[in-house]
Design a protein around this motif. Structure first.
Motif, PDB file in Angstrom:
ATOM      1  N   PRO A  34     148.754  27.108  80.184  1.00 62.45           N
ATOM      2  CA  PRO A  34     147.902  27.495  81.311  1.00 62.45           C
ATOM      3  C   PRO A  34     147.463  28.952  81.237  1.00 62.45           C
ATOM      4  O   PRO A  34     148.274  29.854  81.081  1.00 62.45           O
ATOM      5  N   ASN A  35     146.149  29.148  81.321  1.00 64.98           N
ATOM      6  CA  ASN A  35     145.568  30.489  81.336  1.00 64.98           C
ATOM      7  C   ASN A  35     145.047  30.748  82.747  1.00 64.98           C
ATOM      8  O   ASN A  35     144.155  30.039  83.214  1.00 64.98           O
ATOM      9  N   PRO A  36     145.560  31.761  83.452  1.00 64.57           N
ATOM     10  CA  PRO A  36     145.139  32.013  84.832  1.00 64.57           C
ATOM     11  C   PRO A  36     143.659  32.351  84.961  1.00 64.57           C
ATOM     12  O   PRO A  36     143.083  32.206  86.040  1.00 64.57           O
ATOM     13  N   GLY A  37     143.020  32.736  83.845  1.00 61.54           N
ATOM     14  CA  GLY A  37     141.612  33.100  83.900  1.00 61.54           C
ATOM     15  C   GLY A  37     140.663  31.975  83.542  1.00 61.54           C
ATOM     16  O   GLY A  37     139.443  32.145  83.632  1.00 61.54           O
ATOM     17  N   ILE A  38     141.195  30.833  83.097  1.00 65.99           N
ATOM     18  CA  ILE A  38     140.346  29.714  82.654  1.00 65.99           C
ATOM     19  C   ILE A  38     140.719  28.458  83.427  1.00 65.99           C
ATOM     20  O   ILE A  38     141.857  27.990  83.370  1.00 65.99           O
ATOM     21  N   GLU A  39     139.764  27.915  84.147  1.00 66.24           N
ATOM     22  CA  GLU A  39     139.989  26.679  84.868  1.00 66.24           C
ATOM     23  C   GLU A  39     140.081  25.507  83.894  1.00 66.24           C
ATOM     24  O   GLU A  39     139.309  25.412  82.949  1.00 66.24           O
ATOM     25  N   ASN A  40     141.056  24.647  84.121  1.00 64.72           N
ATOM     26  CA  ASN A  40     141.289  23.487  83.252  1.00 64.72           C
ATOM     27  C   ASN A  40     141.449  23.937  81.790  1.00 64.72           C
ATOM     28  O   ASN A  40     140.812  23.407  80.871  1.00 64.72           O
ATOM     29  N   SER A  41     142.295  24.923  81.576  1.00 66.43           N
ATOM     30  CA  SER A  41     142.520  25.453  80.227  1.00 66.43           C
ATOM     31  C   SER A  41     143.110  24.381  79.324  1.00 66.43           C
ATOM     32  O   SER A  41     143.764  23.430  79.784  1.00 66.43           O
ATOM     33  N   ALA A  42     142.874  24.512  78.041  1.00 62.89           N
ATOM     34  CA  ALA A  42     143.242  23.487  77.053  1.00 62.89           C
ATOM     35  C   ALA A  42     144.723  23.143  77.129  1.00 62.89           C
ATOM     36  O   ALA A  42     145.580  24.023  77.260  1.00 62.89           O
ATOM     37  N   ARG A  43     145.006  21.856  77.014  1.00 66.42           N
ATOM     38  CA  ARG A  43     146.382  21.370  77.148  1.00 66.42           C
ATOM     39  C   ARG A  43     147.011  20.974  75.815  1.00 66.42           C
ATOM     40  O   ARG A  43     148.202  20.677  75.764  1.00 66.42           O
ATOM     41  N   TRP A  44     146.211  20.934  74.753  1.00 67.70           N
ATOM     42  CA  TRP A  44     146.769  20.610  73.443  1.00 67.70           C
ATOM     43  C   TRP A  44     145.894  21.214  72.342  1.00 67.70           C
ATOM     44  O   TRP A  44     144.732  21.509  72.568  1.00 67.70           O
ATOM     45  N   MET A  45     146.494  21.414  71.191  1.00 74.68           N
ATOM     46  CA  MET A  45     145.798  22.018  70.052  1.00 74.68           C
ATOM     47  C   MET A  45     145.440  20.951  69.035  1.00 74.68           C
ATOM     48  O   MET A  45     146.290  20.180  68.587  1.00 74.68           O
ATOM     49  N   ASN A  46     144.173  20.904  68.668  1.00 69.78           N
ATOM     50  CA  ASN A  46     143.717  20.010  67.606  1.00 69.78           C
ATOM     51  C   ASN A  46     143.991  20.706  66.267  1.00 69.78           C
ATOM     52  O   ASN A  46     143.367  21.723  65.952  1.00 69.78           O
ATOM     53  N   MET A  47     144.906  20.159  65.492  1.00 71.12           N
ATOM     54  CA  MET A  47     145.277  20.799  64.233  1.00 71.12           C
ATOM     55  C   MET A  47     144.167  20.711  63.191  1.00 71.12           C
ATOM     56  O   MET A  47     144.236  21.371  62.151  1.00 71.12           O
ATOM     57  N   GLY A  48     143.159  19.892  63.470  1.00 67.74           N
ATOM     58  CA  GLY A  48     142.031  19.792  62.540  1.00 67.74           C
ATOM     59  C   GLY A  48     141.024  20.911  62.749  1.00 67.74           C
ATOM     60  O   GLY A  48     140.617  21.585  61.805  1.00 67.74           O
ATOM     61  N   THR A  49     140.619  21.122  63.999  1.00 65.78           N
ATOM     62  CA  THR A  49     139.640  22.176  64.287  1.00 65.78           C
ATOM     63  C   THR A  49     140.301  23.542  64.427  1.00 65.78           C
ATOM     64  O   THR A  49     139.653  24.562  64.221  1.00 65.78           O
ATOM     65  N   GLU A  50     141.599  23.554  64.805  1.00 62.19           N
ATOM     66  CA  GLU A  50     142.357  24.783  65.055  1.00 62.19           C
ATOM     67  C   GLU A  50     141.739  25.629  66.165  1.00 62.19           C
ATOM     68  O   GLU A  50     141.986  26.833  66.251  1.00 62.19           O
ATOM     69  N   GLN A  51     140.935  25.029  67.021  1.00 59.42           N
ATOM     70  CA  GLN A  51     140.325  25.780  68.117  1.00 59.42           C
ATOM     71  C   GLN A  51     141.411  26.411  68.984  1.00 59.42           C
ATOM     72  O   GLN A  51     142.352  25.747  69.403  1.00 59.42           O
TER      73      GLN A  51
END
Length: 221
Positions: free
Chosen positions: A155-172
């Motif tokens: 959870p990022n307090p500055g981003i609404e609905n912040s990412a909940r998982w990491m895609n190991m393919g895109t590495e975003q």
């Protein structure tokens, strides 16, 4: 008038005769001049480098990890644009392979056996000590490993609905250093942390922020 015409014809024949006599010597002189210019311009170009099709090439992605497979992916490139043939030759150099192997062996030991919480800048300063030669440079560094990459999801307090998982393919959202940071980094330089494929202003930070830097709506698939 007739004598004048005859005189001009004789003069032309004489000039042609002289030119025909001098022509072989002029040709020899031209060859000598070309040879002299080539000898002064330096050694001949190696056939391996003799092509206009040149580009900066990726030498290798070196995974420097601990026993849990967490650590860093170091991307090495050529210093200058090279042909594909030269790139293949560089990749096979024994000295370069030995330097990469030594870095992979030494880093976990240097950082106490675990790279999970090792700062990417501390690793960069350490890795830059391993000289792979004048033709190769350390270009990028990425965090790698399931647990280490997941440090940058949360959870990022500055981003609404912040990412909940990491895609190991895109590495975003994965933390990395660009070529500028790698080149400039030292023990004393200011630290700018970057996050892969994230939008401003969350694509960089001045501290090692261990949470998400993009929203689920911004996710790349």
């Amino acid at each position: 008038m007739k004598n004048q015409t005859s005189y001009k014809q004789n003069e032309s024949r004489i000039r042609l005769l002289i030119l025909s006599k001098l022509l072989p010597w002029l040709f020899i002189g031209l060859i000598l001049m070309i040879g002299l210019i080539r000898s002064c311009s330096g050694p001949d170009v190696d056939p391996m480098d003799n092509s206009y099709m040149k580009d900066i090439g990726i030498v290798d992605h070196i995974y420097v990890v601990d026993s849990t497979r967490n650590g860093f992916r170091a991307v090495y490139t050529t210093v200058k644009p090279v042909t594909d043939v030269r790139l293949q030759e560089i990749r096979k150099r024994k000295k370069i392979r030995a330097v990469f192997a030594q870095l992979q062996y030494d880093a976990p030991i240097h950082f106490g056996g675990s790279l999970l919480y090792t700062d990417i800048y501390d690793f960069a300063v350490f890795a830059k000590q391993y000289d792979a030669g004048p033709d190769v440079k350390l270009h990028n560094i990425f965090v790698t490993g399931y647990e280490k990459m997941n440090l940058y999801i949360g959870p990022n307090p500055g981003i609404e609905n912040s990412a909940r998982w990491m895609n190991m393919g895109t590495e975003q959202g994965n933390q990395y250093l660009g070529s500028r940071e790698v080149f400039r980094c030292s023990v004393d330089t200011p630290r700018i942390y970057r996050y892969w494929k994230c939008r401003a202003p969350y694509d960089i930070s001045l501290t090692d922020e261990q949470f998400s830097h993009f929203s689920e709506e911004e996710r790349l698939y």
